[in-house]
Design a protein around this motif. Structure first.
Motif, mmCIF file in Angstrom:
data_model
loop_
_atom_site.group_PDB
_atom_site.id
_atom_site.type_symbol
_atom_site.label_atom_id
_atom_site.label_comp_id
_atom_site.label_asym_id
_atom_site.label_seq_id
_atom_site.Cartn_x
_atom_site.Cartn_y
_atom_site.Cartn_z
ATOM 1 N N ARG A 5 0.858 -1.185 0.000
ATOM 2 C CA ARG A 5 0.000 0.000 0.000
ATOM 3 C C ARG A 5 0.894 1.235 0.000
ATOM 4 O O ARG A 5 1.885 1.296 0.714
ATOM 5 N N ILE A 20 1.670 -4.500 4.109
ATOM 6 C CA ILE A 20 0.689 -4.781 5.148
ATOM 7 C C ILE A 20 0.460 -6.291 5.206
ATOM 8 O O ILE A 20 0.193 -6.927 4.188
ATOM 9 N N VAL A 42 -0.627 3.573 12.280
ATOM 10 C CA VAL A 42 -1.204 2.852 11.143
ATOM 11 C C VAL A 42 -2.376 2.008 11.648
ATOM 12 O O VAL A 42 -2.233 1.250 12.607
ATOM 13 N N VAL A 44 -5.178 -0.780 10.260
ATOM 14 C CA VAL A 44 -5.481 -1.683 9.149
ATOM 15 C C VAL A 44 -6.767 -2.428 9.483
ATOM 16 O O VAL A 44 -6.941 -2.887 10.617
ATOM 17 N N VAL A 54 -6.303 0.855 4.796
ATOM 18 C CA VAL A 54 -5.252 1.403 5.655
ATOM 19 C C VAL A 54 -5.528 2.892 5.889
ATOM 20 O O VAL A 54 -5.837 3.624 4.954
#
Length: 62
Positions: A5, A20, A42, A44, A54
């Motif tokens: 990503r 990821i 971050v 997810v 994300v």
């Protein structure tokens, strides 16, 4: 399964690529920017469509 990503650093604005690990499911962690070394929060999550989503924020935005 690693999913690449591209995100934009909330500090320096540079676009960086992150890998990821989607096999871990929903998760939240801190990763340093590869350019300015500042900590990026971050988040997810796996959507109903099984797509990996994300979201990133800076320390001062959390």
């Amino acid at each position: 399964m690693l999913t690449p990503r591209t995100i934009q650093c909330p500090y320096c604005g540079e676009r960086i690529e992150m890998l990821i690990d989607a096999s871990e499911g929903d998760q939240q962690y801190i990763e340093d920017c590869q350019v300015c070394c500042r900590p990026i929060s971050v988040e997810v999550w796996i959507g109903a469509d099984e797509d990996v989503h994300v979201s990133v924020t800076g320390e001062d935005e959390a």
